[in-house]
Design a protein around this motif. Sequence first.
Motif, PDB file in Angstrom:
ATOM      1  N   HIS A  45      10.194 -11.299   5.944  1.00 64.06           N
ATOM      2  CA  HIS A  45       8.939 -10.798   5.370  1.00 64.06           C
ATOM      3  C   HIS A  45       9.987  -8.813   5.186  1.00 64.06           C
ATOM      4  CE1 HIS A  45       7.440 -10.556   9.338  1.00 64.06           C
ATOM      5  NE2 HIS A  45       7.897  -9.541   9.338  1.00 64.06           N
ATOM      6  N   ILE A  46       9.251  -7.719   4.236  1.00 66.91           N
ATOM      7  CA  ILE A  46       9.727  -6.478   4.560  1.00 66.91           C
ATOM      8  C   ILE A  46       9.940  -5.838   6.130  1.00 66.91           C
ATOM      9  CG2 ILE A  46      10.193  -4.273   3.724  1.00 66.91           C
ATOM     10  CD1 ILE A  46       9.096  -5.864   0.790  1.00 66.91           C
ATOM     11  N   SER A  47      10.709  -5.256   6.325  1.00 69.25           N
ATOM     12  CA  SER A  47      10.928  -5.164   8.178  1.00 69.25           C
ATOM     13  C   SER A  47       9.599  -4.252   8.105  1.00 69.25           C
ATOM     14  CB  SER A  47      12.622  -4.639   8.135  1.00 69.25           C
ATOM     15  OG  SER A  47      13.245  -4.988   8.704  1.00 69.25           O
ATOM     16  N   GLY A  48       9.174  -4.505   9.201  1.00 70.38           N
ATOM     17  CA  GLY A  48       7.301  -3.844   9.954  1.00 70.38           C
ATOM     18  C   GLY A  48       6.795  -4.346   8.777  1.00 70.38           C
ATOM     19  N   ASN A 131      18.306  -7.115  -3.608  1.00 68.78           N
ATOM     20  CA  ASN A 131      18.790  -5.781  -4.456  1.00 68.78           C
ATOM     21  C   ASN A 131      19.765  -5.667  -2.434  1.00 68.78           C
ATOM     22  OD1 ASN A 131      18.290  -3.803  -5.798  1.00 68.78           O
ATOM     23  ND2 ASN A 131      16.814  -4.523  -6.354  1.00 68.78           N
ATOM     24  N   GLU A 132      19.123  -6.992  -1.614  1.00 66.91           N
ATOM     25  CA  GLU A 132      19.758  -7.385  -0.321  1.00 66.91           C
ATOM     26  C   GLU A 132      19.132  -6.120   0.871  1.00 66.91           C
ATOM     27  OE1 GLU A 132      23.607  -8.443  -0.277  1.00 66.91           O
ATOM     28  OE2 GLU A 132      23.797 -10.348  -1.579  1.00 66.91           O
ATOM     29  N   TYR A 133      18.077  -5.915   0.792  1.00 64.84           N
ATOM     30  CA  TYR A 133      17.320  -4.483   1.222  1.00 64.84           C
ATOM     31  C   TYR A 133      17.522  -5.169   3.228  1.00 64.84           C
ATOM     32  CZ  TYR A 133      17.949  -1.889  -2.443  1.00 64.84           C
ATOM     33  OH  TYR A 133      18.189  -0.385  -3.365  1.00 64.84           O
ATOM     34  N   PRO A 134      16.962  -4.817   4.059  1.00 69.46           N
ATOM     35  CA  PRO A 134      16.413  -5.069   5.072  1.00 69.46           C
ATOM     36  C   PRO A 134      15.048  -6.525   5.232  1.00 69.46           C
ATOM     37  CG  PRO A 134      15.793  -2.770   5.466  1.00 69.46           C
ATOM     38  CD  PRO A 134      16.969  -3.067   4.075  1.00 69.46           C
ATOM     39  N   ILE A 135      15.286  -7.760   6.117  1.00 72.58           N
ATOM     40  CA  ILE A 135      14.196  -7.887   5.917  1.00 72.58           C
ATOM     41  C   ILE A 135      14.507  -8.931   7.482  1.00 72.58           C
ATOM     42  CG2 ILE A 135      13.596  -8.737   3.565  1.00 72.58           C
ATOM     43  CD1 ILE A 135      14.855 -11.781   4.170  1.00 72.58           C
ATOM     44  N   ASN A 136      13.459  -8.844   8.141  1.00 77.35           N
ATOM     45  CA  ASN A 136      13.166  -9.694   8.842  1.00 77.35           C
ATOM     46  C   ASN A 136      11.886 -10.871   9.032  1.00 77.35           C
ATOM     47  OD1 ASN A 136      10.630  -8.144  10.125  1.00 77.35           O
ATOM     48  ND2 ASN A 136      12.512  -6.609  11.031  1.00 77.35           N
ATOM     49  N   SER A 137      11.751 -11.490  10.854  1.00 80.20           N
ATOM     50  CA  SER A 137      10.267 -12.622  10.458  1.00 80.20           C
ATOM     51  C   SER A 137      10.007 -12.127  11.945  1.00 80.20           C
ATOM     52  CB  SER A 137      10.863 -13.881  11.026  1.00 80.20           C
ATOM     53  OG  SER A 137      11.845 -14.667  12.222  1.00 80.20           O
TER      54      SER A 137
END
Length: 283
Positions: A45-48, A131-137
């Motif tokens: 998901h989008i970071s945060g 757009n390869e913007y930051p994601i994480n789990s």
Amino acid sequence: MPINKPLISSRNLLETINDPYLMIIDTRFSLFDPDAGYDLYKKSHISGAIYAHLDNDLAGTITSSSGRHPLPDIEKICTKLKIWGINDSSKIVVYDENNSAFAARLWWIFKWLGHSKVSVLNGGFDDWCKNEYPINSDIPKYKKGNFECKISNDITWSSEMIMNWLSSSNDFVLVDARDSKRYRGFEEPIDNIAGHIPGSINIPFTEFLRKDGSWKNKNEITSIWRCYDINTHKEWGVMCGSGVTACHLSISAEIANINPPKLYPGSWSEWISDKSRPIKNER
């Protein structure tokens, strides 16, 4: 871009990603697999971002006379928002997979609760990832917020109101956001009865979208509304199958600077719960 406009781009969100007042909420969901959205969220998901579930968080208890997604209990949703870390000063961005069908519901709920600093991510998670913007789990934990509800009571229509208008032949403008085949009664993949409320008109919410799920530009959206002369009506309402994608029309109306519509939260699924209410189809 300030987070009080209906839409925000992925680029603008990235530029404000470190704003301490920013809160991002993931609303990905599937009507046919209610666990799918949260499963996707846990993977990435989008970071945060935190997660809001349509059935469990953004809807109330279903009854024999309600639709599939009645509005949530006010006290419960306000408590939940505080637990999530939402404050009165929070700047909210909501998103789903791409077409904002579910994100629009939470956008509307914030408006209903009196919070104007809320935007929908245009193009959703798909555009963000493209757009390869930051994601994480990572599952974030936030300090309990101080969010206080300031309910706007006069922004909904009820089944009883619509029934009274039909019975007395009063003019009203009710726009149905479902696709044409469902509205016309040719197919109904979700609810038990097909058709539409007599007197309603059909503007599928997808008319305002591009193929990738992002919104068309303001001029295009304004032209679509102009075809239906909606702007001339002082009061009008929107509906869908259960009061979810109807909220999408509210956003498209705001983009076009049209008087905001009332929401019929129960929508078609509530209307058909009472067999005495008239229906119309073209089969």
